[in-house]
Design an enzyme around this catalytic site. Structure first.
Site, mmCIF file in Angstrom:
data_model
loop_
_atom_site.group_PDB
_atom_site.id
_atom_site.type_symbol
_atom_site.label_atom_id
_atom_site.label_comp_id
_atom_site.label_asym_id
_atom_site.label_seq_id
_atom_site.Cartn_x
_atom_site.Cartn_y
_atom_site.Cartn_z
ATOM 1 N N ASP A 1 0.883 -1.167 0.000
ATOM 2 C CA ASP A 1 0.000 0.000 0.000
ATOM 3 C C ASP A 1 0.924 1.220 0.000
ATOM 4 O OD1 ASP A 1 -2.189 1.723 0.208
ATOM 5 O OD2 ASP A 1 -2.211 1.602 2.399
ATOM 6 N N ASP B 1 -2.363 0.829 7.465
ATOM 7 C CA ASP B 1 -1.607 0.702 6.212
ATOM 8 C C ASP B 1 -1.126 -0.733 5.983
ATOM 9 O OD1 ASP B 1 -1.613 3.503 5.274
ATOM 10 O OD2 ASP B 1 -0.467 3.867 7.103
ATOM 11 N N GLU C 1 -1.756 -1.626 -4.478
ATOM 12 C CA GLU C 1 -3.033 -0.956 -4.629
ATOM 13 C C GLU C 1 -2.838 0.103 -5.711
ATOM 14 O OE1 GLU C 1 -6.018 -0.323 -1.384
ATOM 15 O OE2 GLU C 1 -5.216 1.700 -1.574
#
Length: 164
Positions: free
Chosen positions: A7, A138, A66
């Site tokens: 991420d 996260d 992502e």
């Protein structure tokens, strides 16, 4: 198959590693690379070296990130893109095939709802991986990316096997 989920972020980059063996899912590691307060070049170098260490330590077979969402602030989008580029460079340098997933696909893979809250993602990641407590936000997002990739890979393999 061992999967690294990332991420990306310029201040906080989450990473998570899961292992798929058939239909079994196993937690390996997760964390957050925090770079607040450093010069942008130093922050990107820190993300690079720390993410490269994660790859060397855990030796994933594949990676997933992502995908960038549309940001309202162009400066924030640029910084996110820089962190994402560093993550892609680390993966490419390690010879890892890298996939990208939209945030709604990632959330849908772990919660069955593409607009789930961060808390819902954390809770489901905790449950799916049998963790004692929810990972940091996260890190949970990165684990969710890895889980999403593993689920997509299994689905693709199942489809390929069915058509053979």
């Amino acid at each position: 198959m061992r999967i690294l989920g990332i991420d990306p972020g310029s201040i906080a980059t989450g990473y998570g590693i899961v292992e798929f063996s058939g239909s079994r899912l196993r937690y390996v590691d997760c964390g957050v690379i925090r770079t607040r307060g450093e010069d942008v070049g130093l922050r990107l170098a820190s993300i690079h070296s720390r993410l490269a260490e994660v790859v060397r330590t855990h030796r994933p077979d594949e990676a997933a990130l992502e995908a960038v969402f549309s940001a309202r602030n162009p400066r924030a989008a640029l910084k996110l893109g820089q962190a994402r580029g560093v993550a892609l460079a680390v993966c490419g340098g390690a010879g890892l095939a890298t996939a990208e997933y939209a945030p709604t696909s990632v959330k849908g893979a772990v919660t069955s709802y593409g607009r789930a809250s961060k808390q819902q993602v954390q809770s489901m990641v905790q449950r799916l991986l049998g963790l004692e407590r929810p990972p940091a936000s996260d890190a949970a997002d990165a684990l969710a990316v890895a889980i999403c990739h593993g689920a997509q890979s299994r689905t693709s393999a199942d489809r390929a096997g069915a058509s053979a």
